[in-house]
Write a protein that holds these residues in place. Structure first.
Motif, PDB file in Angstrom:
ATOM      1  N   GLU B  87       1.198  -0.782   0.023  1.00 25.26           N
ATOM      2  CA  GLU B  87      -0.264  -0.322  -0.213  1.00 25.26           C
ATOM      3  C   GLU B  87       0.749   1.165   0.426  1.00 25.26           C
ATOM      4  O   GLU B  87       1.749   1.413   0.516  1.00 25.26           O
ATOM      5  N   ALA B  88       0.549   2.051  -0.651  1.00 32.71           N
ATOM      6  CA  ALA B  88       1.534   3.720  -1.058  1.00 32.71           C
ATOM      7  C   ALA B  88       0.132   4.514  -0.611  1.00 32.71           C
ATOM      8  O   ALA B  88      -1.300   4.470  -1.104  1.00 32.71           O
ATOM      9  N   ALA B  89       1.076   6.060  -0.325  1.00 28.37           N
ATOM     10  CA  ALA B  89       0.427   7.033  -0.421  1.00 28.37           C
ATOM     11  C   ALA B  89       0.764   7.568  -1.144  1.00 28.37           C
ATOM     12  O   ALA B  89       2.197   7.507  -1.056  1.00 28.37           O
ATOM     13  N   LEU B  90      -0.018   8.926  -1.759  1.00 28.85           N
ATOM     14  CA  LEU B  90       0.700   9.755  -2.694  1.00 28.85           C
ATOM     15  C   LEU B  90       0.521  10.704  -2.003  1.00 28.85           C
ATOM     16  O   LEU B  90      -0.670  11.080  -1.648  1.00 28.85           O
ATOM     17  N   LEU B 101      -1.261   7.703 -11.203  1.00 30.82           N
ATOM     18  CA  LEU B 101      -2.820   6.886 -10.663  1.00 30.82           C
ATOM     19  C   LEU B 101      -3.253   6.326 -11.728  1.00 30.82           C
ATOM     20  O   LEU B 101      -4.227   5.826 -11.455  1.00 30.82           O
ATOM     21  N   HIS B 112      -1.296  -0.829  -4.450  1.00 30.67           N
ATOM     22  CA  HIS B 112      -1.810  -0.146  -4.374  1.00 30.67           C
ATOM     23  C   HIS B 112      -1.578   1.467  -3.927  1.00 30.67           C
ATOM     24  O   HIS B 112      -1.720   1.338  -2.919  1.00 30.67           O
ATOM     25  N   ILE B 113      -2.077   2.585  -4.335  1.00 30.12           N
ATOM     26  CA  ILE B 113      -2.275   3.548  -3.568  1.00 30.12           C
ATOM     27  C   ILE B 113      -3.428   4.191  -3.280  1.00 30.12           C
ATOM     28  O   ILE B 113      -4.224   4.109  -4.046  1.00 30.12           O
ATOM     29  N   THR B 114      -3.142   4.145  -2.049  1.00 30.27           N
ATOM     30  CA  THR B 114      -4.578   4.130  -1.184  1.00 30.27           C
ATOM     31  C   THR B 114      -4.878   5.290  -1.011  1.00 30.27           C
ATOM     32  O   THR B 114      -6.459   5.479  -0.636  1.00 30.27           O
ATOM     33  N   VAL B 116      -4.472   9.581  -1.326  1.00 24.70           N
ATOM     34  CA  VAL B 116      -3.633  10.472  -2.236  1.00 24.70           C
ATOM     35  C   VAL B 116      -4.149  11.934  -1.568  1.00 24.70           C
ATOM     36  O   VAL B 116      -4.979  12.020  -0.595  1.00 24.70           O
ATOM     37  N   ARG B 131      -9.613   7.936  -7.403  1.00 25.33           N
ATOM     38  CA  ARG B 131      -9.825   8.664  -5.717  1.00 25.33           C
ATOM     39  C   ARG B 131      -9.495   9.962  -5.445  1.00 25.33           C
ATOM     40  O   ARG B 131      -9.465  10.538  -6.159  1.00 25.33           O
ATOM     41  N   THR B 148       0.446   2.034   6.055  1.00 26.23           N
ATOM     42  CA  THR B 148       1.090   2.821   4.863  1.00 26.23           C
ATOM     43  C   THR B 148       2.313   1.985   4.821  1.00 26.23           C
ATOM     44  O   THR B 148       3.057   1.996   5.540  1.00 26.23           O
ATOM     45  N   ILE B 152       5.351   7.872  -2.163  1.00 33.04           N
ATOM     46  CA  ILE B 152       5.008   8.754  -3.117  1.00 33.04           C
ATOM     47  C   ILE B 152       5.446   9.655  -2.423  1.00 33.04           C
ATOM     48  O   ILE B 152       4.413  10.504  -2.456  1.00 33.04           O
TER      49      ILE B 152
END
Lengths: 221, 221
Positions: B87-90, B101, B112-114, B116, B131, B148, B152
């Motif tokens: 899991e990634a946070a952008l 995205l 998975h960019i969970t 933003v 998102r 997470t 990013i």
């Protein structure tokens, strides 16, 4: 010294970083000298690494004195091709293409994206970051005599190879490829690939192993 | 064999490429074997390079037989951390953020960019690739207990360090940094940098020298 000899990619990356660091130092004090240790410390490399990299391109410091910042900066500028202007054609005006067009550092570094192509009728003719998007069918006509040095491919994977061939056909000597596929090109053409998902894989791998690759070594581009 | 030992970045990149190639082969024939030469030929590496890279992670082929495609693929999956979900946070919903995205390969690869985040009132609350963009001021509250893994960073250079610290503060173990500046982080945190202008510099350098770095070696990510 034959600069065309094989220089490892990591060395090329570090040369770029030295060039930047020297530029910043020069702006403050054009008479400065820097030892390999000082240059290394500023970037997180060992002094031995710095000496080795600079010797690769024939730049030798003076023991006890170091490198003349101005002289080394000028020499690296020439070696790295930063003393000239580079024109690039961008193919693909999607999100990545737009990000590149709005990237202000390119202009500062004498990289000029002079033409932008897309195949989407809704995008062709629109203006993005002050460039008008051209029809991809016009690529040959637009670039035939333009002397464009570099091509940037930001199209879907399945279209990338054909675009590469068309760019090479009009004389482009280097390609920056954002499409997630390997390009088959003649070895006279330089290609650099930026594959986000491969980058994320590498990052995950490092986190998975609970190890750290220092930021500088993980430098991905 | 201690996998946490230093594995060179180029090796990591090639391991990712082997993993992909094996996956494609496996999809066609799960009983297949591949020699180091076959694997190398498919990607443009020498067989010696392939053997050296795979030995690095304890994967030894059988002379005259090669590697079991399925077995090697499974082992690389585990080694590369591809057997789990990430899991990634952008942070930053500008052009680069939007490109990421919309990048469909991430989901396929279990990235998975969970979440933003952005700081632009005009962007906060809008929906990008399904998102909803969150207010950057909510970062700690949103991520505190989210587990997470990756962050990013796609924000302007001057904001990148502060964002990195906030992401690390909520337990993110790896950062993919698109901001053109070096992040100062604790060595327990993995960082990979993607710097477009450094990439373009390298390409220009190669073209300038009239030499070719084969595509695979110029693999930038």
């Amino acid at each position: 010294m034959d600069l065309k000899a094989k220089i490892p990619s990591p060395t090329v990356k570090r040369l770029s970083l030295y060039f930047r660091e020297l530029g910043e130092r020069r702006a403050v004090d054009s008479d400065a000298t820097m030892s390999s240790r000082q240059l290394g410390d500023a970037l997180g490399f060992s002094d031995a690494q710095v000496r080795k990299d600079l010797a690769f391109v024939g730049q030798l410091g003076h023991p006890g004195v170091g490198y003349s910042v101005t002289l080394l900066h000028d020499n690296l500028r020439r070696i790295l091709g930063r003393d000239r202007s580079w024109e690039a054609a961008l193919v693909g005006a999607g999100n990545i293409g737009r990000a590149l067009l709005s990237y202000r550092r390119f202009e500062v570094q004498n990289f000029h994206i002079t033409r932008v192509f897309d195949n989407n009728p809704a995008t062709i003719g629109s203006t993005i970051s002050e460039r008008s998007v051209l029809d991809i069918s016009e690529l040959e006509r637009e670039l035939a005599d333009a002397g464009t040095h570099l091509g940037i491919i930001a199209v879907p994977a399945q279209d990338a190879q054909a675009i590469a061939e068309r760019l090479i056909g009009v004389g482009v000597g280097g390609i920056l490829n954002f499409a997630p596929r390997r390009l088959e090109v003649d070895e006279s053409v330089a290609v650099l690939n930026v594959d986000f998902s491969l980058t994320l894989e590498q990052l995950a791998f490092q986190v998975n192993l609970g190890r750290n690759d220092p930021a500088r070594e993980g430098e991905s581009s």
